[in-house]
Design an enzyme around this catalytic site. Structure first.
Site, PDB file in Angstrom:
ATOM      1  N   LYS A  30       3.154   6.777   5.161  1.00 53.03           N
ATOM      2  CA  LYS A  30       2.248   5.686   4.765  1.00 53.03           C
ATOM      3  C   LYS A  30       2.828   4.326   5.124  1.00 53.03           C
ATOM      4  CE  LYS A  30      -1.492   4.298   2.570  1.00 53.03           C
ATOM      5  NZ  LYS A  30      -1.477   3.050   3.393  1.00 53.03           N
ATOM      6  N   SER A  68       0.793  -1.233   0.000  1.00 54.60           N
ATOM      7  CA  SER A  68       0.000   0.000   0.000  1.00 54.60           C
ATOM      8  C   SER A  68       0.824   1.281   0.000  1.00 54.60           C
ATOM      9  CB  SER A  68      -0.959   0.013   1.199  1.00 54.60           C
ATOM     10  OG  SER A  68      -2.037  -0.859   0.964  1.00 54.60           O
ATOM     11  N   LYS A  96      -0.092   3.712  -2.685  1.00 51.86           N
ATOM     12  CA  LYS A  96      -1.124   4.750  -2.572  1.00 51.86           C
ATOM     13  C   LYS A  96      -0.528   6.143  -2.368  1.00 51.86           C
ATOM     14  CE  LYS A  96      -4.663   1.603  -0.781  1.00 51.86           C
ATOM     15  NZ  LYS A  96      -3.998   0.380  -0.314  1.00 51.86           N
ATOM     16  N   SER A 143      -6.151   3.791   4.125  1.00 56.67           N
ATOM     17  CA  SER A 143      -5.513   2.934   3.128  1.00 56.67           C
ATOM     18  C   SER A 143      -6.541   2.175   2.305  1.00 56.67           C
ATOM     19  CB  SER A 143      -4.535   1.950   3.792  1.00 56.67           C
ATOM     20  OG  SER A 143      -3.633   1.428   2.842  1.00 56.67           O
TER      21      SER A 143
END
Length: 385
Positions: free
Chosen positions: A225, A63, A66, A123
């Site tokens: 993140k 992720s 992202k 997320s």
């Protein structure tokens, strides 16, 4: 007994330190042992890599992907092509996508601003696909934008196949590339970057926490993140600011949620303890006036196209000086953006960093008599040195 692995790692650490702060390397110890497949520690101001292990190795980013999805959304808002208040109709594809979710509902409308929060804090795979479809019409078209932007940023070991980070053999990135992307995000828009430090986001009655545990443990940490899949392990890109110094740590492939936070914290602590960052000029700053021969003007303003900064061993930054070294003979015409010299960062007689000095304006050729007169002056200057 000293193991070959330890000696190899020690040699690599010193190689990295020599590359970034060669003149003061003996003052900096090697980085701590980091239990991860790959990592990079970067100074955010300069982009200097302070420590790394397999930082350019291609690995699944999960992720962390992202970050690029959100970054493109930020750029599209800056360009006025989308707006925070735009309403996005959720497709069946976005709604059905598995993995982490914002829990949007098919056929319902959600604002770009809420989707942005859902991508970064929750997320949400569903939010990421909805945003991609809103910006580019389809996720596939959006992926082309992602790869083009990665290339523009110099992310040489990155290729995306989706907007979420779900596993695919051709979907990969590296710790170094994700640190580069983090630096771009931090610099792009302070208001959007502030969202990365929000600890919770409430949507559709569900209050989900940010998975970046360092936001609860260190007030200096303000992003970015997390990522996790079975293939990727537990990954984290984090940034922290203490005083005027900001660092970025990208860690790939740890064993648990707790481990990725702990190993990233080790890197950040090491960086703040043993390095200092100094910024000499901000992007677009005018540095000096450079004389122009045979021009409509006698001089041209010269500056830099990017931030001029360096990271050096702690306590050494005040010993540095910045010198503008223009071309000795600059003859018109001069176009805005032309390279007309160098800016050198020096420690004594050693050059630590060198960047282009560029014209911030244009100077056209002067009239006939100006050109003749300057030709005569240049002739005698050359004759007598």
């Amino acid at each position: 007994m000293t193991t070959p692995h330890f000696l190899q790692r020690l040699a690599l650490s010193f190689t990295v330190l020599i590359a970034s702060v060669a003149w003061s390397a003996p003052l900096v110890p090697p980085p701590p042992e980091i239990a991860a497949k790959s990592y990079v520690l970067m100074d955010a101001a300069s982009g200097d890599v302070l420590a790394q292990h397999d930082g350019d190795t291609r690995l699944p980013p999960a992720s962390l992907t992202k970050m690029m999805t959100a970054y493109i959304a930020t750029l599209e808002m800056q360009r006025g092509r989308i707006h925070p208040g735009d309403m996005v109709t959720i497709s069946e594809k976005a709604w059905r996508t598995g993995g982490s979710k914002m829990f949007v509902e098919v056929g319902k409308q959600v604002s770009v601003d809420d989707l942005f929060h859902g991508i970064i804090i929750q997320s949400g795979n569903d939010a990421s696909i909805a945003m991609a479809e809103h910006i580019a019409g389809s996720e596939d078209a959006f992926v082309s934008l992602m790869n083009a932007e990665a290339q523009r940023l110099g992310m040489r070991n990155t290729h995306f196949t989706d907007a979420t980070g779900l596993p695919h053999p051709d979907h990969y990135s590296s710790a170094h590339d994700m640190a580069i992307l983090a630096r771009a995000i931090i610099n792009a828009d302070p208001a959007h970057y502030a969202i990365y430090k929000q600890k919770y986001f409430l949507w559709n009655g569900i209050n989900q926490p940010n998975r970046n545990l360092l936001l609860w443990r260190d007030d200096a940490v303000d992003g970015l993140k997390t990522g996790h899949t079975e293939e990727a392990g537990y990954c984290l890109v984090a940034s922290a600011k203490r005083g005027n110094e900001r660092l970025i740590a990208a860690v790939f492939g740890t064993d648990s949620e707790a481990a990725r936070a702990a190993e990233t914290a080790k890197l950040l602590t090491y960086g703040f303890r043993f390095f200092d960052s100094r910024t000499f000029y901000n992007k677009g700053a005018v540095v000096t006036d450079v004389p122009v021969w045979k021009g409509a003007a006698r001089s041209v303003k010269a500056g830099v196209n990017d931030v001029v900064a360096v990271s050096v061993a702690a306590g050494e930054a005040d010993k540095l000086v910045a010198l503008a070294i223009p071309k000795p003979t600059l003859i018109a015409p001069v176009k805005q953006g032309d390279v007309i010299g160098k800016v050198e960062i020096r420690a004594g007689d050693k050059v630590i960093k060198q960047v282009d000095l560029v014209a911030t304006e244009s100077v056209e050729q002067g009239g006939f008599f100006r050109r003749i007169w300057d030709s005569i002056r240049l002739f005698f200057r050359g004759l007598f040195g």
